[in-house]
Write a protein that holds these residues in place. Structure first.
Motif, PDB file in Angstrom:
ATOM      1  N   ARG A  97      -8.929  38.584  26.358  1.00  0.00           N
ATOM      2  CA  ARG A  97      -7.923  38.282  27.378  1.00  0.00           C
ATOM      3  C   ARG A  97      -6.552  38.839  27.000  1.00  0.00           C
ATOM      4  O   ARG A  97      -5.830  39.360  27.847  1.00  0.00           O
ATOM      5  N   ASP A  98      -6.210  38.737  25.712  1.00  0.00           N
ATOM      6  CA  ASP A  98      -4.862  39.080  25.274  1.00  0.00           C
ATOM      7  C   ASP A  98      -4.722  40.504  24.759  1.00  0.00           C
ATOM      8  O   ASP A  98      -3.654  41.113  24.891  1.00  0.00           O
ATOM      9  N   ARG A  99      -5.779  41.072  24.168  1.00  0.00           N
ATOM     10  CA  ARG A  99      -5.636  42.334  23.449  1.00  0.00           C
ATOM     11  C   ARG A  99      -6.503  43.460  23.992  1.00  0.00           C
ATOM     12  O   ARG A  99      -6.466  44.572  23.472  1.00  0.00           O
TER      13      ARG A  99
ATOM     14  N   THR B 100      -1.272  40.191  37.976  1.00  0.00           N
ATOM     15  CA  THR B 100      -0.835  39.139  37.053  1.00  0.00           C
ATOM     16  C   THR B 100      -1.919  38.095  36.778  1.00  0.00           C
ATOM     17  O   THR B 100      -1.704  37.184  35.976  1.00  0.00           O
TER      18      THR B 100
ATOM     19  N   LEU C  34      -2.724  37.080  33.143  1.00  0.00           N
ATOM     20  CA  LEU C  34      -1.684  36.259  32.523  1.00  0.00           C
ATOM     21  C   LEU C  34      -1.749  34.828  33.037  1.00  0.00           C
ATOM     22  O   LEU C  34      -1.626  33.870  32.266  1.00  0.00           O
TER      23      LEU C  34
ATOM     24  N   ARG D  71       0.207  32.048  31.059  1.00  0.00           N
ATOM     25  CA  ARG D  71       1.416  32.753  30.671  1.00  0.00           C
ATOM     26  C   ARG D  71       2.088  33.362  31.886  1.00  0.00           C
ATOM     27  O   ARG D  71       1.461  33.596  32.919  1.00  0.00           O
TER      28      ARG D  71
ATOM     29  N   PRO E 129       4.568  36.707  33.109  1.00  0.00           N
ATOM     30  CA  PRO E 129       4.986  38.032  32.641  1.00  0.00           C
ATOM     31  C   PRO E 129       6.467  38.042  32.298  1.00  0.00           C
ATOM     32  O   PRO E 129       7.262  37.281  32.869  1.00  0.00           O
TER      33      PRO E 129
ATOM     34  N   THR F  18      -0.998  43.077  30.130  1.00  0.00           N
ATOM     35  CA  THR F  18      -0.931  42.284  28.896  1.00  0.00           C
ATOM     36  C   THR F  18      -0.559  43.127  27.678  1.00  0.00           C
ATOM     37  O   THR F  18      -0.543  42.610  26.564  1.00  0.00           O
ATOM     38  N   GLU F  19      -0.256  44.426  27.902  1.00  0.00           N
ATOM     39  CA  GLU F  19       0.032  45.357  26.802  1.00  0.00           C
ATOM     40  C   GLU F  19      -1.075  45.304  25.747  1.00  0.00           C
ATOM     41  O   GLU F  19      -0.833  45.011  24.576  1.00  0.00           O
ATOM     42  N   PRO F  20      -2.302  45.605  26.166  1.00  0.00           N
ATOM     43  CA  PRO F  20      -3.453  45.451  25.270  1.00  0.00           C
ATOM     44  C   PRO F  20      -3.474  46.481  24.147  1.00  0.00           C
ATOM     45  O   PRO F  20      -2.873  47.561  24.259  1.00  0.00           O
TER      46      PRO F  20
END
Length: 263
Positions: free
Chosen positions: A92-94, A115, A118, A123, A125, A166-168
């Motif tokens: 989910r995050d990376r 979005t 997130l 979270r 953005p 998410t800037e993975p």
């Protein structure tokens, strides 16, 4: 065993990865001692004949499937030691995903679809992040539209923005242009390559299309579950020629056991 990396520090590293489906006596080896890496800020295409292990490699590298043996390290995380909850959080995050099917929710707007990862993580953005990503993919004026109001290419751009939000550490793309016409596919591939060049994003793309592969920095070739070669700075013609030879390689490898038994 063939090894290769895209150069620099790897965003993802596979070491001696083996993936076997089925039970003893009815086993299918999808990946056979694969060692390779995907460098940070690089764009790699994975190609090979049908059944060569492309999708399995992507799924193992992304933490969607567990290797039978071997190691997969994403950034500093060894995936084999993680719980399912930890893997879910890591994906989910990376990790970002782009598929042939756009997988957008029709009732949500472009902005809401982008979005969604997130929001699912509880979270919000960063200020200006959504607008920045939508401008990056050329949809700054479409944020209030719903998927049905967009072309296929625009919907895939929404999917790319959703993967970027998410800037993975890495984006995995499985046949991302397979449902697009030639011109639209070229625009989407330009966008993906631009993301690598401009922001240092890492992208790993499974494709069957030599033209799509030519947009990558490197092509990794698979046959019968093994990495059998790679090509730097690929051209469509060179990739097509290599794929023709890979088809022959795969056919010969399948015939080899039978031939051996006849001797």
């Amino acid at each position: 065993m063939f090894t290769g990396t895209g150069g620099g520090t790897d965003a993802v590293r596979l070491t001696a990865v083996r993936k076997v489906y089925g039970r003893r006596g009815n086993e299918v080896v999808a990946l056979d001692d694969v060692t390779t890496g995907f460098g940070r800020g690089t764009f790699t295409a994975i190609m090979g004949p049908s059944g060569s292990g492309k999708s399995t490699l992507l799924q193992c590298a992304a933490g969607l499937d567990q290797p039978t043996s071997g190691s997969v390290v994403l950034e500093d995380s060894e995936l084999s030691t993680m719980t399912e909850t930890e893997l879910t959080e890591l994906r989910r995050d990376r990790v970002g995903f782009i598929f042939q099917a756009f997988n957008l929710l029709p009732v949500l707007t472009v902005e809401q679809n982008v979005t969604l990862p997130l929001r699912l993580a509880g979270r919000s953005p960063a200020r200006g992040r959504v607008a920045s990503v939508l401008e990056q993919v050329g949809l700054g004026e479409r944020r209030r539209h719903r998927p049905a109001e967009l072309s296929g290419g625009q919907q895939q751009r929404v999917a790319i923005a959703r993967a970027l939000i998410t800037e993975p550490a890495v984006i995995f793309a499985d046949e991302p242009t397979g449902a697009l016409d030639t011109r639209t596919a070229r625009d989407v591939l330009d966008l993906m390559r631009g993301s690598v060049r401009q922001t240092g994003q890492t992208i790993v793309m499974v494709t069957h299309d030599p033209v799509a592969a030519s947009y990558a920095d490197r092509v990794l070739f698979l046959a019968d579950g093994r990495v059998v070669g790679e090509m730097q700075s690929p051209t469509a013609d060179a990739v097509a020629e290599r794929m023709t030879r890979l088809g022959a390689y795969s056919d010969e490898a399948r015939r080899a056991p039978a031939a051996g038994g006849q001797r």
